[in-house]
Design an enzyme around this catalytic site. Structure first.
Site, PDB file in Angstrom:
ATOM      1  N   HIS A 105      -8.081   1.189  -4.481  1.00  0.00           N
ATOM      2  CA  HIS A 105      -9.038   0.993  -3.386  1.00  0.00           C
ATOM      3  C   HIS A 105      -9.682   2.334  -3.063  1.00  0.00           C
ATOM      4  CE1 HIS A 105      -9.486  -0.132   1.187  1.00  0.00           C
ATOM      5  NE2 HIS A 105     -10.647  -0.025   0.565  1.00  0.00           N
ATOM      6  N   ASP A 144      -6.872  -6.266   4.149  1.00  0.00           N
ATOM      7  CA  ASP A 144      -6.204  -4.965   4.188  1.00  0.00           C
ATOM      8  C   ASP A 144      -6.301  -4.368   5.588  1.00  0.00           C
ATOM      9  OD1 ASP A 144      -5.240  -2.425   3.671  1.00  0.00           O
ATOM     10  OD2 ASP A 144      -6.779  -1.903   2.194  1.00  0.00           O
ATOM     11  N   MET A 158      -8.710   8.324  -0.573  1.00  0.00           N
ATOM     12  CA  MET A 158      -9.589   8.756   0.530  1.00  0.00           C
ATOM     13  C   MET A 158     -10.039  10.194   0.301  1.00  0.00           C
ATOM     14  SD  MET A 158      -7.490   7.201   3.750  1.00  0.00           S
ATOM     15  CE  MET A 158      -6.731   5.571   3.668  1.00  0.00           C
ATOM     16  N   HIS A 199      -1.069  -1.220  -4.434  1.00  0.00           N
ATOM     17  CA  HIS A 199      -2.357  -0.844  -3.834  1.00  0.00           C
ATOM     18  C   HIS A 199      -2.409   0.663  -3.574  1.00  0.00           C
ATOM     19  CE1 HIS A 199      -5.921  -1.939  -1.376  1.00  0.00           C
ATOM     20  NE2 HIS A 199      -5.519  -0.980  -0.551  1.00  0.00           N
ATOM     21  N   PHE A 203      -6.537   5.120   7.847  1.00  0.00           N
ATOM     22  CA  PHE A 203      -5.134   5.357   8.170  1.00  0.00           C
ATOM     23  C   PHE A 203      -4.326   4.068   8.105  1.00  0.00           C
ATOM     24  CE2 PHE A 203      -7.810   8.379  10.377  1.00  0.00           C
ATOM     25  CZ  PHE A 203      -7.252   9.584   9.964  1.00  0.00           C
ATOM     26  N   GLY A 243      -1.031   1.806   9.553  1.00  0.00           N
ATOM     27  CA  GLY A 243      -0.402   1.598  10.858  1.00  0.00           C
ATOM     28  C   GLY A 243      -1.338   1.261  11.993  1.00  0.00           C
ATOM     29  N   SER A 278       0.846  -1.194   0.000  1.00  0.00           N
ATOM     30  CA  SER A 278       0.000   0.000   0.000  1.00  0.00           C
ATOM     31  C   SER A 278       0.881   1.242   0.000  1.00  0.00           C
ATOM     32  CB  SER A 278      -0.890   0.005   1.241  1.00  0.00           C
ATOM     33  OG  SER A 278      -1.354   1.317   1.463  1.00  0.00           O
ATOM     34  N   MET A 326     -11.945   4.705  -1.069  1.00  0.00           N
ATOM     35  CA  MET A 326     -12.651   4.930   0.194  1.00  0.00           C
ATOM     36  C   MET A 326     -13.273   6.303   0.093  1.00  0.00           C
ATOM     37  SD  MET A 326      -9.752   3.209   2.581  1.00  0.00           S
ATOM     38  CE  MET A 326      -8.582   3.318   1.232  1.00  0.00           C
ATOM     39  N   GLY A 386       1.051  -1.912   4.172  1.00  0.00           N
ATOM     40  CA  GLY A 386       1.681  -0.601   4.050  1.00  0.00           C
ATOM     41  C   GLY A 386       2.878  -0.505   4.966  1.00  0.00           C
ATOM     42  N   ASP A 389      -4.528   3.715  -1.980  1.00  0.00           N
ATOM     43  CA  ASP A 389      -5.607   4.026  -1.044  1.00  0.00           C
ATOM     44  C   ASP A 389      -6.122   5.430  -1.311  1.00  0.00           C
ATOM     45  OD1 ASP A 389      -5.932   1.696   0.649  1.00  0.00           O
ATOM     46  OD2 ASP A 389      -3.851   2.052   1.219  1.00  0.00           O
ATOM     47  N   MET A 433     -11.772  -5.578   5.158  1.00  0.00           N
ATOM     48  CA  MET A 433     -11.000  -4.590   5.920  1.00  0.00           C
ATOM     49  C   MET A 433     -10.772  -5.148   7.330  1.00  0.00           C
ATOM     50  SD  MET A 433     -10.205  -2.074   3.967  1.00  0.00           S
ATOM     51  CE  MET A 433      -9.366  -1.198   5.298  1.00  0.00           C
TER      52      MET A 433
HETATM   53  C1  DX5 Z   1      -6.477   1.661   5.444  1.00  0.00           C
HETATM   54  C2  DX5 Z   1      -5.972   1.348   4.042  1.00  0.00           C
HETATM   55  C3  DX5 Z   1      -4.858   0.376   4.045  1.00  0.00           C
HETATM   56  C4  DX5 Z   1      -3.640   0.808   4.811  1.00  0.00           C
HETATM   57  C5  DX5 Z   1      -2.918  -0.404   5.295  1.00  0.00           C
HETATM   58  O1  DX5 Z   1      -7.560   2.516   5.369  1.00  0.00           O
HETATM   59  O2  DX5 Z   1      -6.991   0.825   3.234  1.00  0.00           O
HETATM   60  O3  DX5 Z   1      -4.510  -0.050   2.748  1.00  0.00           O
HETATM   61  O4  DX5 Z   1      -2.785   1.612   4.082  1.00  0.00           O
HETATM   62  O5  DX5 Z   1      -1.874   0.026   6.067  1.00  0.00           O
HETATM   63  P1  DX5 Z   1      -1.157  -0.914   7.125  1.00  0.00           P
HETATM   64  O6  DX5 Z   1      -0.609  -2.072   6.358  1.00  0.00           O
HETATM   65  O7  DX5 Z   1      -0.115  -0.027   7.683  1.00  0.00           O
HETATM   66  O8  DX5 Z   1      -2.204  -1.330   8.116  1.00  0.00           O
HETATM   67 ZN    ZN Z   2      -6.416  -0.171   1.179  1.00  0.00          ZN
END
Ligand code: DX5
Ligand code: ZN
Length: 217
Positions: free
Chosen positions: A65, A172, A36, A32, A142, A144, A7, A67, A194, A34, A136
């Site tokens: 992806h 994810d 948002m 990937h 976010f 982490g 990600s 969101m 990520g 993300d 999910m």
């Molecule tokens: C969260 C995202 C993820 C995120 C995963 O809203 O969809 O793709 O970046 O990050 P880690 O791997 O750090 O949980």
């Molecule tokens: Zn994602």
């Protein structure tokens, strides 16, 4: 073998092309993105222009992806930017079936994401219209965050539900050396990560570690 989709959210945004090259050379299968909008989720990230700029830099499969609220407004823009797969959040679509048809009609692969509290039953009448389900394992918004353990039972049930259908089961959020073996064992076929990749100095080793079938003790 499980596919690894780094990600970009956790990459160094001042050097995106280099970051992509690193994971591509490191054996990642997909990339990937993300996306948002500050409405569906609290955070704001990237738009089609970033996807388009990186398209010429990489031959990885671009996994977008979304969101965002009303994703139907942006499907064509992401397809034109170079998306190979577009995933929408079921919760963001009043007319989920229609949105999935729109993605299909654009000629790209079709994904549906479910938030942690959303039941698998929303998939019941769209299973023949999709190429991927994204479970999910954190609340989206976010990188982490900590893996939500109830996702494991959900992945197992979804695996049963999918049977032999040619549908990817992507997970994810909170994927680490500890959780990767568990989600693979439960039935995940594509892992998004990520922090566990871009947060490491040795990206190649991090990807290899997530791919390995070996269970940690
Ligand atoms: C969260 C995202 C993820 C995120 C995963 O809203 O969809 O793709 O970046 O990050 P880690 O791997 O750090 O949980
Ligand atoms: Zn994602």
């Amino acid at each position: 073998m499980v596919k690894i989709a780094p990600s970009l959210l956790s990459a160094d945004f001042s050097r995106l092309a280099e970051e992509v090259k690193k994971v591509e050379e490191g054996g990642a299968h997909w990339l990937h993105f993300d996306v948002m909008d500050g409405h569906f989720v609290p955070n704001i990230t990237i738009g089609p222009q970033v996807v388009s700029s990186l398209r010429s830099q990489s031959s990885l499969f671009f996994d977008v992806h979304l969101m965002i609220e009303k994703p139907e407004r942006y499907l064509e823009a992401f397809m034109r930017a170079g998306a190979d797969l577009i995933t929408v959040s079921a919760e963001a679509c009043t007319h989920l079936h229609r949105v999935l048809q729109m993605i299909r009609d654009l000629g790209v692969k079709v994904g549906v994401a479910l938030n942690p509290a959303t039941p698998l039953s929303v998939l019941e009448y769209v299973l023949t219209d999709i190429d991927l389900v994204l479970i999910m394992s954190v609340n989206p918004g976010f990188g982490g965050q900590k893996f939500i353990p109830s996702a494991l039972a959900k992945i197992r049930r979804l695996k049963e539900l999918l049977g032999d259908l040619p549908i990817h089961l992507q997970v994810d959020g909170g994927i680490t050396a500890e959780t990767a073996p568990q989600v693979k064992e439960a039935g995940a076929t594509v892992l998004v990560a990520g922090t566990a990749i871009f947060g490491e100095t040795d990206v190649v080793a991090a990807i290899k570690m997530l791919k390995t079938e070996k269970k940690l003790v």
